[in-house]
Design an enzyme around this catalytic site. Sequence first.
Site, PDB file in Angstrom:
ATOM      1  CG  ASP A 299       0.817 -13.732  -1.468  1.00 37.70           C
ATOM      2  OD1 ASP A 299       2.057 -13.837  -1.482  1.00 37.70           O
ATOM      3  OD2 ASP A 299       0.043 -14.690  -1.604  1.00 37.70           O
ATOM      4  CG  ASP A 532      -4.257 -15.181  -3.979  1.00 39.62           C
ATOM      5  OD1 ASP A 532      -3.459 -15.553  -3.077  1.00 39.62           O
ATOM      6  OD2 ASP A 532      -4.000 -15.285  -5.189  1.00 39.62           O
ATOM      7  CG  ASP A 536      -2.431 -15.002   1.970  1.00 38.66           C
ATOM      8  OD1 ASP A 536      -1.240 -15.027   2.311  1.00 38.66           O
ATOM      9  OD2 ASP A 536      -2.812 -15.096   0.785  1.00 38.66           O
TER      10      ASP A 536
END
Length: 787
Positions: A299, A532, A536
């Site tokens: 990410d 995080d 996700d």
Amino acid sequence: MEDARYGGLTQKEVKERINAGKTNQSDASTGLTVKQIILSNTLTYFNLIFLVITVLLCIVGSFRNLTFLPIILWNIIIGIIQEWRAKKTLDKMNLLNAPHAIVVRDGKESKVTSEELVQDDVVLLSAGEQICADATVLDGNVQVNESLLTGESDEIDKKKGDTLLSGSFVVSGRCYARLDKVGNESYISKLTSEAKTIDGYEQSEMVRSINEIIKWVGIVIIPIGVILFYQSFFLNGVTFQKSITSMVAAVLGMIPEGLYLLTTVALALSTMRLSKRKVLLHDMKSIETLARVDVLCVDKTGTITEPEMKVKEVVFEEDDVTERLTDYVLASKDNNATMQALQSFIPEDAEQKHAALKVVPFTSSTKYGGIIFNDATYLLGAPEFIMRSEFEKIEDKILPYTDKGYRALLFAKYDGTELEHGLSGSVEPLAYVIFENPIRQNAKQTFEYFKKQKVAIKVISGDNPKTVSEISEQAGIDGARNYVDASTLTTDAQVEEALETKTVFGRVTPKQKQAFVSALQKNGHTVAMTGDGVNDILAMKDADCSVAMASGSEATAQVAQVVLLDSDFVHMPNVVLEGRQVVNNIQRSASLFLVKNIFSLLMAVFSAVLMFTYPLEPSQISLVTGFTIGVPGFLLALEPTKDRIKGHFLTNVFIKAFPAGLTDMVSVAALVVCGKIFGISDDEISTMATLLLGAIGLIVLVRISRPFNKKKWAILWLNVAGLVFCFLFLKHLFAISPLSRADFLLVVVFMFAADSILRHLTHATERIARKIRKKRQDLPRHFGKKG
């Protein structure tokens, strides 16, 4: 229920819904109880076999042959502890952190716990609160942040009739909303339930390979054991006790009971080493998986960049307007990421110089916020929305920043007081506030490392693809200019093609992230996913290995296999190198364990075919295993190594183990035949076979340990000393019988012969393996085909 009913439910209606089970209580769990975990690790096929073996040995009074029990008990205990820890971690996971809510019942507002809410309740939501159940806005206007759920960093304007997702946060405004889906039916509960599900699929190739060995051993040991006992007791007329012990020796030799323990201990020690580097492992087997990863999905925020947004600089149009910008920040009611960055930017002792008469919060529909002071009106927001048709006048001043991946907001003075429904008056630009998510230190070196290791990087983000592309390029990610808007990928074929050709993916939804991981795995890749945020979690759960930043969502850190405690991505190469050490060393040690299994299997078949009793006792198998396999295997598993993992675990182990196992069988079988010819007693043959196996085991240990260093020499001599000690002082425990000089001479002759046989078999096996590998390499390779 009508949308305008702000009196809420009556107490009677609340009770009806409670009785119907329509409450906001969620029972999402891992689905495993402690009792089930204990039973699943205790009531196994092999434990049943060990139990039967133990009972049989006790019946015949052969208690000295129970030396295998400590290893079995440790395997069971470690398995229970590992699963219990995984359950405990997942059960703690909570994606919803909204302990209380303001509910309207019988026309009155009251504060209740979120679990007390029921379907159709009317709640009052205000800035800073997390939405506790899926709801529909009845009245009012709020801006919500769904970034934890969707990855979208922008605030979303919600008005009457719009849907609110549980788990999202109210950034500004207030509204009344009706709860439509509560408890297990809400979005956040379904996400929690899916994230908490313990997947029984074993992702580690190393453990899969060990399981494969165990499976085939489990198939053959029962019929072989029965045949050996029948032949020894009924056909050869051997005593019941001797028939049982020889059968047990053969069966025990075929079971790699120490291999699981070796793997677990080696992984546990690696876990301890990584913890010193601020890396926490929830799943120890993830070390091996990371060492084999060939695609790393990352990410942007929190992985490539620092998690917090910061003000890079404020560029003034003409005069310094710091005082007016400070007034705006102090008077604003916004609580979004950009305002938090501005609040951190202004001095702590700053004071508001001008009184605010009206505050209009930032909304995603207008893309700006405004404050009417007692002397003027000021705006802060997206330059193109504030300047409108005159945006071209300032575009050249902003483009240099946006092209580099920065975010630019315009601070301007407005000639008017009507702000809620769009701007009509003239605007005077005063300053440009430039925001950044700073690239993490050492990010370039980290991504350069993965490039050298031929690990493909896929940047998967919910943000604008062009912005993500710019930041990825700054971080040194190869192919960062190849980006795509994931919202344009509507078919599986488009997704597969994009994953083959693109590096950066923007505007990705949580479900798409999950689909990307699945598509990559389908094409034969080993995938690691970092993140995080809650958005996700589903993709991380499906990935072969998941890595979380501790600075992100607590739930994400709980569900991930690897957690970077200081949220520094630079530790990833350390984890990969640790994985290589573990896999390479366990692979080497596993070769030692497999030697015993191959020998025992071949020897059992040979004994059954030639109709003679298996020549060894269980305690003798334990003796040889302990000093030529167990102890050296554990010590060699601690050796530092940075070599890349090549080939498949099972193939690599078998190539090293098969020549040694076959050498053991040929040597012992020949020794038994010679012993029968020369009239040597069965007890002497058994001792001679033990001595010969010990000698061959040490020869194999020397070969596997190359190149030697001081530590390896120490390991070798330690085990030689251990064998000598047991042969001299623990004869009764290990059924060691006195040998004549002729017996010793015969063992020495067979030992030298065994060394020659081992050398020739090793060369032949390696030649065959090279030819097979070459044929595989010559086969055409296509993307999307598992090889």
